[in-house]
Design a protein around this motif. Sequence first.
Motif, short mmCIF file in Angstrom:
data_model
loop_
_atom_site.label_atom_id
_atom_site.label_comp_id
_atom_site.label_asym_id
_atom_site.label_seq_id
_atom_site.Cartn_x
_atom_site.Cartn_y
_atom_site.Cartn_z
N UNK A 177 -20.09 -53.92 -30.67
CA UNK A 177 -18.66 -53.78 -30.96
C UNK A 177 -17.93 -53.07 -29.83
N UNK A 178 -16.96 -53.75 -29.22
CA UNK A 178 -16.15 -53.11 -28.19
C UNK A 178 -15.34 -51.95 -28.76
N UNK A 179 -14.85 -52.14 -29.98
CA UNK A 179 -14.06 -51.08 -30.60
C UNK A 179 -14.87 -49.81 -30.78
N UNK A 180 -16.10 -49.93 -31.23
CA UNK A 180 -16.96 -48.76 -31.39
C UNK A 180 -17.26 -48.12 -30.04
N UNK A 181 -17.57 -48.94 -29.03
CA UNK A 181 -17.88 -48.40 -27.71
C UNK A 181 -16.69 -47.67 -27.11
#
Length: 268
Positions: A115-119
Motif C-alpha cells: 500500500x502506497x498510502x501506508x508507506x
Amino acid sequence: HQRRRHYTETTMPQTAELPPDRVAPHRPLAEFYPEPAIRTRFLTELFDHAAPDYDFVSGIMSLWTDRAYRKQALRRAGLAPGMKLLDVACGTGLVIKAALELGLPPGDIMGVDPSRGMLEQGRRRQGVALLQGRGERIPARDGSFDFVSMGYALRHVEDLRTLFDELHRVLKPGGRLLIMEITRPSSATARRMMRFYMTRVMPWVGWVRSRNRFTAKMMEYYWATIEECVPPEVILSTLAAANFSEVRRTTTGPLLSDYLARKPSASA
C-alpha cells in the motif's frame, strides 16, 4: 499490562498432516469483493485510503496496549541489535518503531508493504528503507535478513505457502521468524462481543473521528478475516511444509497469537 495476561506456548505436532501446495488464509469474501480476481484492487484501495487512521485504529482496538505488545513480542522472539530486520506488510511502521526502540539502527531495518498510502504514513516518521511490494514476492536477495517479522497481516495475503516460502528465502540460515496475529476467540460469547465491537462500535468511532468510510470498511473487513481465518494448526503445518524448524505458537490471552520459527542453519 501484558504480564497479567494468560500466556501459553504450543509446538508443531510431530504427526501433523502437511497442507496442500496452496493455502488461502480464508474463503473468498464476496461481501467485500464480488470475485477473487478483484481482491487485490479492493485491498489496495481500502488500505491506501484508511492509512491516515491506521495507527488510531490499532491503538483503540487494543485499548492502547499494542505498542508495548509489539516490542515485547519482538524481544521474546530474540530480536536484538546487530540483526538485520525485514518487516513484511509493515503498514505505517508500528513494528519498525518497536524495533527502533529495542536499539536496532535504522540502517539495519527494511519494511515492505503493497500500500502506497501506508508507506507514505511510515516515511513521515522513520528514516528506514520502505519499499512497495508484497509478502509473496519480496524485493530482496536470498539470505538477506537475520529476522523477519509480520504484524497482523497474515490474513491479507493470497496464499500462505507462497508467503512462507518467500520468508524462508530471504532469511539467512539460522534466521528467526515472528508472525503476530489476532485469532478468532474459541468462546461463542467472546466472538459475539468481538464481532459487535469491530463491526459496530469501531466503525462508528472511526466515522465520528475522521468521516472516512474506508476506515469503517477496514474494521468490518478485519473482523471478517479474523472470523474466517484458517485455524492455528494449519498455519503451523504450513510453516513446517515451507521447511521452517522450531515451529511453535505462543498465545497471550484469548486473542493474540505469535507464530515463531527458524530457518535451519546450513550445518543442520
